[in-house]
Design a protein around this motif. Structure first.
Motif, PDB file in Angstrom:
ATOM      1  N   ARG A  22      54.022 -17.408  17.500  1.00 27.30           N
ATOM      2  CA  ARG A  22      55.256 -18.198  17.442  1.00 27.30           C
ATOM      3  C   ARG A  22      55.676 -18.683  18.840  1.00 27.30           C
ATOM      4  NH1 ARG A  22      58.338 -14.652  15.074  1.00 27.30           N
ATOM      5  NH2 ARG A  22      59.499 -14.011  16.916  1.00 27.30           N
ATOM      6  N   GLN A  23      55.453 -17.836  19.848  1.00 21.93           N
ATOM      7  CA  GLN A  23      55.901 -18.197  21.187  1.00 21.93           C
ATOM      8  C   GLN A  23      54.932 -19.111  21.926  1.00 21.93           C
ATOM      9  OE1 GLN A  23      57.237 -14.951  23.656  1.00 21.93           O
ATOM     10  NE2 GLN A  23      58.190 -13.865  21.950  1.00 21.93           N
ATOM     11  N   GLU A  24      53.623 -18.908  21.712  1.00 23.73           N
ATOM     12  CA  GLU A  24      52.631 -19.634  22.513  1.00 23.73           C
ATOM     13  C   GLU A  24      51.985 -20.804  21.774  1.00 23.73           C
ATOM     14  OE1 GLU A  24      52.233 -19.172  25.609  1.00 23.73           O
ATOM     15  OE2 GLU A  24      53.358 -17.296  25.832  1.00 23.73           O
ATOM     16  N   GLY A  25      52.101 -20.847  20.453  1.00 24.49           N
ATOM     17  CA  GLY A  25      51.544 -21.971  19.712  1.00 24.49           C
ATOM     18  C   GLY A  25      50.067 -21.878  19.432  1.00 24.49           C
ATOM     19  N   LEU A  26      49.295 -21.330  20.332  1.00 22.09           N
ATOM     20  CA  LEU A  26      47.848 -21.103  20.201  1.00 22.09           C
ATOM     21  C   LEU A  26      47.054 -22.396  20.040  1.00 22.09           C
ATOM     22  CD1 LEU A  26      47.591 -17.799  18.133  1.00 22.09           C
ATOM     23  CD2 LEU A  26      47.824 -18.127  20.591  1.00 22.09           C
ATOM     24  N   LEU A  27      47.045 -22.971  18.872  1.00 23.89           N
ATOM     25  CA  LEU A  27      46.213 -24.151  18.642  1.00 23.89           C
ATOM     26  C   LEU A  27      46.658 -25.349  19.473  1.00 23.89           C
ATOM     27  CD1 LEU A  27      45.551 -24.046  14.788  1.00 23.89           C
ATOM     28  CD2 LEU A  27      43.878 -23.770  16.625  1.00 23.89           C
ATOM     29  N   PHE A  28      47.908 -25.376  19.880  1.00 24.91           N
ATOM     30  CA  PHE A  28      48.422 -26.522  20.636  1.00 24.91           C
ATOM     31  C   PHE A  28      48.946 -26.094  22.009  1.00 24.91           C
ATOM     32  CE2 PHE A  28      49.094 -27.155  16.071  1.00 24.91           C
ATOM     33  CZ  PHE A  28      48.284 -28.257  15.858  1.00 24.91           C
ATOM     34  N   ALA A  29      48.504 -24.907  22.467  1.00 28.00           N
ATOM     35  CA  ALA A  29      48.997 -24.390  23.740  1.00 28.00           C
ATOM     36  C   ALA A  29      48.370 -25.139  24.918  1.00 28.00           C
ATOM     37  CB  ALA A  29      48.703 -22.895  23.843  1.00 28.00           C
ATOM     38  N   LYS A  30      49.187 -25.659  25.799  1.00 27.62           N
ATOM     39  CA  LYS A  30      48.683 -26.355  26.981  1.00 27.62           C
ATOM     40  C   LYS A  30      48.085 -25.335  27.957  1.00 27.62           C
ATOM     41  CE  LYS A  30      51.973 -30.200  26.751  1.00 27.62           C
ATOM     42  NZ  LYS A  30      53.043 -30.940  27.466  1.00 27.62           N
ATOM     43  N   GLY A  31      46.988 -25.723  28.579  1.00 26.13           N
ATOM     44  CA  GLY A  31      46.334 -24.854  29.550  1.00 26.13           C
ATOM     45  C   GLY A  31      45.138 -24.123  29.005  1.00 26.13           C
ATOM     46  N   LEU A  32      45.045 -23.979  27.676  1.00 30.35           N
ATOM     47  CA  LEU A  32      43.894 -23.333  27.063  1.00 30.35           C
ATOM     48  C   LEU A  32      42.833 -24.368  26.710  1.00 30.35           C
ATOM     49  CD1 LEU A  32      45.557 -20.820  24.544  1.00 30.35           C
ATOM     50  CD2 LEU A  32      44.757 -20.355  26.871  1.00 30.35           C
ATOM     51  N   THR A  33      41.568 -23.983  26.843  1.00 32.38           N
ATOM     52  CA  THR A  33      40.500 -24.857  26.369  1.00 32.38           C
ATOM     53  C   THR A  33      40.477 -24.841  24.849  1.00 32.38           C
ATOM     54  OG1 THR A  33      38.832 -23.099  26.341  1.00 32.38           O
ATOM     55  CG2 THR A  33      39.158 -24.291  28.428  1.00 32.38           C
ATOM     56  N   ILE A  34      39.780 -25.809  24.264  1.00 30.76           N
ATOM     57  CA  ILE A  34      39.671 -25.847  22.802  1.00 30.76           C
ATOM     58  C   ILE A  34      39.027 -24.565  22.287  1.00 30.76           C
ATOM     59  CG2 ILE A  34      38.557 -27.015  20.862  1.00 30.76           C
ATOM     60  CD1 ILE A  34      38.908 -29.638  22.347  1.00 30.76           C
ATOM     61  N   ALA A  35      37.986 -24.077  22.976  1.00 25.03           N
ATOM     62  CA  ALA A  35      37.309 -22.850  22.552  1.00 25.03           C
ATOM     63  C   ALA A  35      38.254 -21.660  22.619  1.00 25.03           C
ATOM     64  CB  ALA A  35      36.079 -22.604  23.420  1.00 25.03           C
ATOM     65  N   GLN A  36      39.074 -21.571  23.667  1.00 23.83           N
ATOM     66  CA  GLN A  36      40.033 -20.473  23.772  1.00 23.83           C
ATOM     67  C   GLN A  36      41.076 -20.538  22.666  1.00 23.83           C
ATOM     68  OE1 GLN A  36      41.296 -21.162  27.818  1.00 23.83           O
ATOM     69  NE2 GLN A  36      40.018 -19.509  28.628  1.00 23.83           N
ATOM     70  N   ARG A  37      41.540 -21.743  22.350  1.00 20.62           N
ATOM     71  CA  ARG A  37      42.521 -21.892  21.274  1.00 20.62           C
ATOM     72  C   ARG A  37      41.951 -21.400  19.947  1.00 20.62           C
ATOM     73  NH1 ARG A  37      44.888 -28.020  22.444  1.00 20.62           N
ATOM     74  NH2 ARG A  37      45.162 -27.761  24.699  1.00 20.62           N
ATOM     75  N   LEU A  38      40.713 -21.784  19.650  1.00 25.31           N
ATOM     76  CA  LEU A  38      40.099 -21.372  18.387  1.00 25.31           C
ATOM     77  C   LEU A  38      39.859 -19.868  18.359  1.00 25.31           C
ATOM     78  CD1 LEU A  38      37.563 -24.298  17.850  1.00 25.31           C
ATOM     79  CD2 LEU A  38      39.700 -23.883  16.608  1.00 25.31           C
TER      80      LEU A  38
END
Length: 659
Positions: free
Chosen positions: A254-270
């Motif tokens: 809820r706080q970080e968004g994960l899939l749409f978090a800025k600063g993370l690569t696509i692989a990290q988000r997944l």
């Protein structure tokens, strides 16, 4: 979810640790709240004894005088705080205000580190972009709720095997391995750059990892067991821990968004999304457990088809699903056990996901680390509901079919089989949870066979000790037939670091009949300690290494289905597994105790294994293996040996050829 799992575990990292950095300062932080002095002492003493210069801090959120005294006695620094805000994360951040080292190693109060932990992990920081190095969280109490032992094959599997042996290594390939709160070391400047450990959720480890990755830092997963802690002994603390993990994961989402978090690569988000969304499996499993009940009661089926068409689609799916999972698990899968734990925790996972939708604060609940049984297990109630509903649904469904024909015969049969599978699965979980609840030993018994000498009158009796803790042990060998319960025996235990005097009290005699003669095969004893120094020496040896696996050739990894087929075609012999009763004392002709030797011969090579507390000799002539019925004189030629580290001195696993 299946696609994410395959993608995440398709490729695994293989890491070799670089040489450790020199001329750096290291702080070792051990937070504690309500753990006992015995538990904390093991971890603290082992942390102080680790290789490389460092400062060890005991962070006591319980403000207990006995903890301050303990820290002083082992050479650690003691730190407490006046408030307890943000639980473990707040405790660690408070320590960062006082500890000024370049690197920070973190261990939970029950995780006893190996002496080489810093040596094996510090070299990764030669890369200036690495923020933290995580190692597996392993557990020495293999009799816990999350462990499964198959003694006949020498397999010891844990519910977290797949995560720490496969999934974390897969995440590491994408620079997405995450900090697990213990058994890790971090760069101080990286933590300072994100404001310290994350405090706004109850899973500070996952949240801190995301913030470090968002800031552009790298992570490393070093897949070597370098610390051993206490797994939840029964189902109640196991479920409490999983609920906390799940609720914290929802807060992070809820706080970080994960899939749409800025600063993370696509692989990290997944990767983060795959780990967090796994808690929604609880809802999927709930449907599978209760759907046959609904069908038998109402006559409504989830699919409208005939049995032949269903089997044509379902059987290939289930077989391929099993094979893909097991092969990608690299031998750490255990599909049946996985399904049992899915049932055990489905309600906890589903309940935890509700935290995604509410914003009320959650409390950090410390996992009970005391290794004792409990009077009851409320955690089994959801499993009992699954059991009772599915069990009663079968006769109800049959009765309704006979009375009203509300469901077709084929549908009735399939629904009954489905419910019966759920009944068997739930029954196995309930029985296992009940068995673990009845466990009453305070300290885990280690399967570490070593030579021990018993002294009874003028007799010196070489035997083998096993099932060992600071409270008691089991002894195998040529035991006097007239030995009595509650009899006191003096003994000398041969450990790598010293020969330890013990005062034993016989509590149980294990008898066996052979050709009409009754004899004692083993005795169970308690230890009566007269010296705290000797007790601490044994404690130092037992904790903080994988010797109970090494000595008995145990493993978490089984062969995958394809490997089993290949081994069957090639007629390869099964892996040799040592049982406690296989070992015999090995005595030199001059009476010196050399260690223990196995009675079992490796069928593929004809060699035997031995355990030596001293550097092995290349050739042993005329040594004596002391048996229960008779002794053997052996000539042994050394083939190979392996040194195994312990928190004290190493011992040696030897392979000998008999001549």
């Amino acid at each position: 979810m299946g696609a994410l799992h395959i993608w995440m575990t398709w490729r695994l990292t293989e890491r070799t640790p670089p040489p450790p950095l020199g001329h750096v300062s290291i702080d070792v932080l051990i937070p504690t709240y309500n753990e006992s002095v015995d538990i904390v002492r093991r971890t603290l003493a082992a942390a102080v004894a680790m290789d490389l210069p460092h400062t060890t801090w005991l962070l006591d959120d319980g403000n207990r005088p006995e903890m301050e005294q303990l820290a002083r006695s082992v050479g650690a620094k003691y730190l407490a705080r006046t408030d307890h805000a943000h639980a473990k994360a707040g405790n660690l951040n408070h320590a960062l205000q006082h500890a000024k080292g370049d690197f920070v190693a973190i261990f939970d109060a029950d995780h006893v580190p190996n002496k080489h932990f810093l040596t094996r992990t510090l070299g990764y920081f030669r890369d200036p972009d690495v923020a933290f190095v995580q190692t597996p969280q392993d557990f020495y109490n293999t009799d816990s709720f999350q462990h499964r032992e198959r003694n006949a094959k020498g397999l010891v599997w844990t519910e977290q095997s797949l995560f720490f042996r496969v999934i974390q290594r897969g995440k590491d390939f994408f620079n997405a391995a995450f900090f697990c709160g213990s058994c890790a070391i971090a760069r101080r400047s990286a933590l300072d750059g994100i404001g310290g450990f994350a405090t706004s959720t109850i899973t500070e480890d996952l949240h801190t990892s995301i913030r470090l990755h968002k800031a552009g830092w790298k992570s490393v997963y070093h897949a070597e067991s370098l610390a051993f802690g206490i797994a939840p002994a029964t189902m109640d603390p196991f479920i409490t821990q999983r609920i906390r993990w799940g609720q914290g994961a929802m807060q992070v989402w809820r706080q970080e968004g994960l899939l749409f978090a800025k600063g993370l690569t696509i692989a990290q988000r997944l990767n983060y999304f795959a780990s967090v969304s796994t808690y929604f499996d609880g809802w999927q499993k709930a449907i599978l457990y209760f759907l046959p009940v609904y069908s038998l009661w109402t006559g409504q089926l989830p699919l409208r088809t005939d049995v032949g068409t269903l089997m044509l689609h379902w059987l290939p799916f289930i077989v391929l699903n099993y094979l893909v999972f097991e092969e990608l698990a690299r031998g750490y899968g255990r599909s049946l056990y996985v399904e049992q734990y899915n049932l055990a925790r489905f309600f906890a996972f589903a309940y935890a996901t509700l935290s995604l939708f509410w914003k009320r604060p959650l409390s950090f609940k410390v996992t009970d680390k005391e290794h004792t049984g409990q009077s009851g297990s409320g955690a089994t109630r959801p499993v009992q509901v699954v059991y009772l509903l599915n069990l009663t649904a079968i006769p109800i469904g049959v009765a309704l079919y006979l009375a009203f024909g509300h469901i077709g015969l084929e549908g009735l049969m399939l629904a009954c089989i489905w419910s019966l599978i759920n009944v068997v699965l739930a029954s196995s979980v309930i029985r296992f949870a009940g068995f673990k609840t009845r466990y009453r030993r305070k300290n885990h018994r280690f399967g570490v066979p070593h030579a021990i000498e018993l002294f009874r009158g003028p007799n010196r009796l070489p035997c083998v000790i096993d099932n060992l803790s600071i409270d008691g042990c089991r002894i195998y060998g040529k035991v006097p037939i007239d030995l009595k319960d509650d009899e006191c025996i003096n003994a000398l235990l041969h450990l790598p670091n010293k020969v330890l005097p013990l005062s034993l009290v016989v509590r149980h005699r294990f008898r066996q009949q052979h050709q009409g003669t009754s004899f004692i095969t083993a005795i169970g004893c308690t230890v009566d300690w007269s010296s705290d120094t000797d007790k601490l020496a044994l404690e130092q040896y037992l904790y903080g290494s994988d010797h109970q696996w090494s000595l008995n050739n145990l493993t978490e990894q089984d062969h995958t289905p394809l490997e089993k087929v290949t081994r069957w075609i090639m007629r390869r012999p099964a892996r040799l597994h040592q049982k406690a009763s296989d070992w015999q004392p090995l005595i030199h002709t001059n009476g010196q105790v050399l260690g223990v030797i196995s009675q079992r011969v490796d069928p593929s090579s004809g060699h035997v294994r031995a355990i030596s507390t001293e550097t092995p000799h290349s050739h042993l002539i005329g040594v004596i293996a002391v048996g229960r019925r008779q002794n053997q004189t052996l000539d042994l030629r050394l083939i190979d040996y392996r040194m195994v580290s312990t928190p004290a001195k190493p011992y040696f696993l030897c392979t000998y050829a008999r001549s």
